[in-house]
Design a protein around this motif. Structure first.
Motif, PDB file in Angstrom:
ATOM      1  N   THR A 169      78.701 -12.040  68.321  1.00  0.00           N
ATOM      2  CA  THR A 169      79.260 -13.430  67.993  1.00  0.00           C
ATOM      3  C   THR A 169      78.134 -14.269  67.756  1.00  0.00           C
ATOM      4  N   LEU A 170      77.262 -14.469  68.868  1.00  0.00           N
ATOM      5  CA  LEU A 170      76.319 -15.372  68.958  1.00  0.00           C
ATOM      6  C   LEU A 170      74.901 -14.785  68.512  1.00  0.00           C
TER       7      LEU A 170
ATOM      8  N   SER B  66      88.722 -22.061  70.173  1.00  0.00           N
ATOM      9  CA  SER B  66      87.483 -22.618  69.608  1.00  0.00           C
ATOM     10  C   SER B  66      86.354 -21.611  69.765  1.00  0.00           C
ATOM     11  N   ARG B  67      86.551 -20.855  70.438  1.00  0.00           N
ATOM     12  CA  ARG B  67      85.427 -19.778  71.046  1.00  0.00           C
ATOM     13  C   ARG B  67      83.977 -20.526  71.591  1.00  0.00           C
ATOM     14  N   VAL B  68      84.404 -21.420  72.323  1.00  0.00           N
ATOM     15  CA  VAL B  68      83.138 -21.969  72.759  1.00  0.00           C
ATOM     16  C   VAL B  68      82.706 -21.499  74.205  1.00  0.00           C
ATOM     17  N   ASN B  87      79.217 -22.914  74.527  1.00  0.00           N
ATOM     18  CA  ASN B  87      78.198 -22.636  73.562  1.00  0.00           C
ATOM     19  C   ASN B  87      78.787 -23.278  72.161  1.00  0.00           C
ATOM     20  N   LYS B  89      77.898 -23.276  69.194  1.00  0.00           N
ATOM     21  CA  LYS B  89      77.556 -22.565  67.793  1.00  0.00           C
ATOM     22  C   LYS B  89      78.538 -22.324  66.698  1.00  0.00           C
ATOM     23  N   HIS B  90      79.758 -22.194  67.318  1.00  0.00           N
ATOM     24  CA  HIS B  90      80.914 -21.622  66.371  1.00  0.00           C
ATOM     25  C   HIS B  90      82.070 -22.655  66.496  1.00  0.00           C
ATOM     26  N   GLY B  91      81.774 -23.664  67.190  1.00  0.00           N
ATOM     27  CA  GLY B  91      82.951 -24.598  67.554  1.00  0.00           C
ATOM     28  C   GLY B  91      82.555 -25.688  68.557  1.00  0.00           C
ATOM     29  N   PHE B 171      77.681 -29.165  67.402  1.00  0.00           N
ATOM     30  CA  PHE B 171      78.215 -28.248  66.341  1.00  0.00           C
ATOM     31  C   PHE B 171      77.889 -28.621  64.699  1.00  0.00           C
TER      32      PHE B 171
END
Lengths: 298, 200
Positions: A169-170, B66-68, B87, B89-91, B171
């Motif tokens: 995912t990252l 939010s998958r953080v 993290n 990156k995605h939210g 973000f």
């Protein structure tokens, strides 16, 4: 149960895979709060209570206590059917969960491939599990974090899975992608007897199962004296030979029987259906006094 | 008899050396990582209490919409490996409070939204488009707490009292994509740093 399409070993792998990988995958994908198996770990609960120096770990109690209640009846069932260690070992067709090498498919014709019953030095391996467990508790208390989780193969297994997730995912790889499998390799294949000598999770299940045995509710393999060939005079020793924990079912000492992981090898390999899995309470009903079975036959 | 004592002595030495070795290793971990801080999920207790309770069950990671929440890698810490960090990156963290309700050991406790401070947003002046070049005002426009103001030269300045570390600015910061041609730029123009963060 005699003629099965799937071998018992493969069924165990499937069940363990569903429990280990399926639950974790489903929880992650659908944002459920199932967690990994570590959420339910009784050893984790004890370590955290000591490290945080508190008894107020309410939610973990609700997760771990039902597991321990199951263990009263099922003892070390987790070790054979749910542990990622067993899953890894059996999938790689190496040693079974207790370190005993299994060969081929284990049909009755190949029974000689199994090593003979060895009077294992039970004293030493029991001794080390208690030492490791007490050491874990002392270190968790003094250092202030759960120490065994750093080396626990169950934790490392899931840590590796989530490290793969993080990579996917990252796009961030971590050193644990190499180091965790290396530590797992050392623990599972070089240590060989991790389960019987070191693992505190297995120890907790064993002790809880022993408690269940004193109440008579623990499920155990019981030899039916009216069907068993050994009790009727011949020298069949198949059940003891196939047991990965090297338990001699003809002379079931209660303490040794606590090691039973309910893997069902004896149950399925017995040619005479002479083994039944029942609570301890039923042992007297099935076991006549030694010699009585022979007399009845004659 | 002498054979038995030899066995007992050997066992004792083995157990004693194992204990000492584990104690020294564990103690070394505690000492060398004493001041290491990470971004933690909202509602987390202080770092040492958090580490004493976190059993790395990954429940918080799984429920975060939010998958953080991500696990810490071995590169960043040995003692904290696999424990949750944030993290963006995605939210970003919208303070939905799900993680608080699922943590089984109480490493993450329920908390009021107003009291939550995940970290401090800090502008990285070499990477920020507005500071290094000019023109971008995204973070100031989008900050849910209105914690980012633009100074006379339209460059973002953060009011740390208002910032709750939600990570929206990090973000949406376009610096890492718009300035990707510049290899010297290692991060976004604005990042959320943990409280008590020490620059390396």
């Amino acid at each position: 149960m005699r003629k099965k399409i799937f071998t018992l070993g493969r069924i165990r792998i499937a069940v363990a895979a569903i429990l280990v990988l399926g639950v974790t995958y489903t929880g992650t994908k659908y944002q459920l709060d199932w967690g990994t198996l570590c959420s339910y770990c009784p050893v984790g609960l004890l370590q955290v209570m000591l490290a945080a120096k508190t008894l107020a770990i309410s939610k973990t109690l609700f997760l771990s206590i039902p597991i321990l209640i199951f263990a009263l009846f099922l003892g070390r069932l987790f070790c054979a059917w749910g542990c990622p260690v067993t899953l890894t070992r059996d999938t790689l067709n190496q040693k079974s969960h207790s370190g005993e090498r299994k060969k081929s498919s284990g049909t009755l014709q190949n029974i000689d491939d199994y090593s003979p019953v060895v009077k294992k030095g039970k004293g030493l391996s029991q001794y080390t599990t208690y030492c490791v467990f007490v050491l874990t508790l002392i270190l968790s208390f003094s250092l202030g974090f759960p120490v065994f989780c750093l080396i626990c193969p169950i934790g490392l297994f899931f840590g590796f899975c989530f490290s793969l997730w993080k990579l996917s995912t990252l796009y961030q790889p971590g050193w644990e992608l190499i180091i965790f499998p290396s530590i797992l390799f050392v623990e599972l294949f070089l240590f060989r007897s991790w389960c019987s000598s070191i693992c505190p999770v297995g120890l907790i299940f064993k002790l809880t199962g022993a408690l269940g045995r004193t109440f008579g509710v623990a499920l155990r393999p019981i030899v039916k004296s009216d069907s068993c060939l050994s009790q009727l005079g011949s020298n069949c020793k198949i059940c003891s030979k196939v047991c990965p924990e090297q338990i001699d079912l003809q002379k079931p000492e209660p303490k040794l029987l606590d090691d039973c992981t309910l893997c069902l090898e004896c149950y399925t390999k017995c040619g005479k259906d002479a083994i039944t899995i029942k609570p301890e309470l039923f042992r007297k009903k099935h076991q006549l006094e030694s010699g009585t079975a022979k007399e009845l036959k004659n | 008899m002498s054979h038995n004592t030899g066995l007992h002595r050997r066992r004792f030495i083995r157990i004693a050396s194992l204990s000492v070795f584990s104690l020294l290793t564990g103690g070394a971990l505690q000492i060398t990582e004493k001041n290491r801080t990470f971004l933690r999920p909202p509602g987390s207790l202080n770092e040492s209490t958090f580490l004493s309770r976190c059993i790395k069950c990954q429940r918080c990671l799984q429920v975060c919409p939010s998958r953080v929440i991500v696990p810490i890698s071995l590169n960043d810490s040995i003692r904290s490996v696999s424990t949750p960090t944030l993290n963006f990156k995605h939210g970003y963290c919208d303070l939905c409070m799900e993680c608080m309700s699922v943590c089984p050991t109480g490493a993450i406790q329920p908390m009021n939204k107003e009291d939550i401070k995940l970290g401090n947003a800090v502008v990285i002046k070499e990477a920020c488009i507005a500071w290094d070049w000019g023109g971008c005002t995204k973070c100031a426009a989008e900050c849910p707490e209105n914690a980012i103001q633009l100074d006379n030269e339209k460059r973002p300045v953060i009011d740390q009292n208002k910032c709750n570390g939600c990570g929206l600015c990090e973000f949406i910061c376009p610096s890492s994509s718009l300035r990707a041609y510049n290899a010297n730029i290692k991060s976004k123009g604005i990042v959320v740093q943990p409280l008590n963060h020490r620059s390396a």
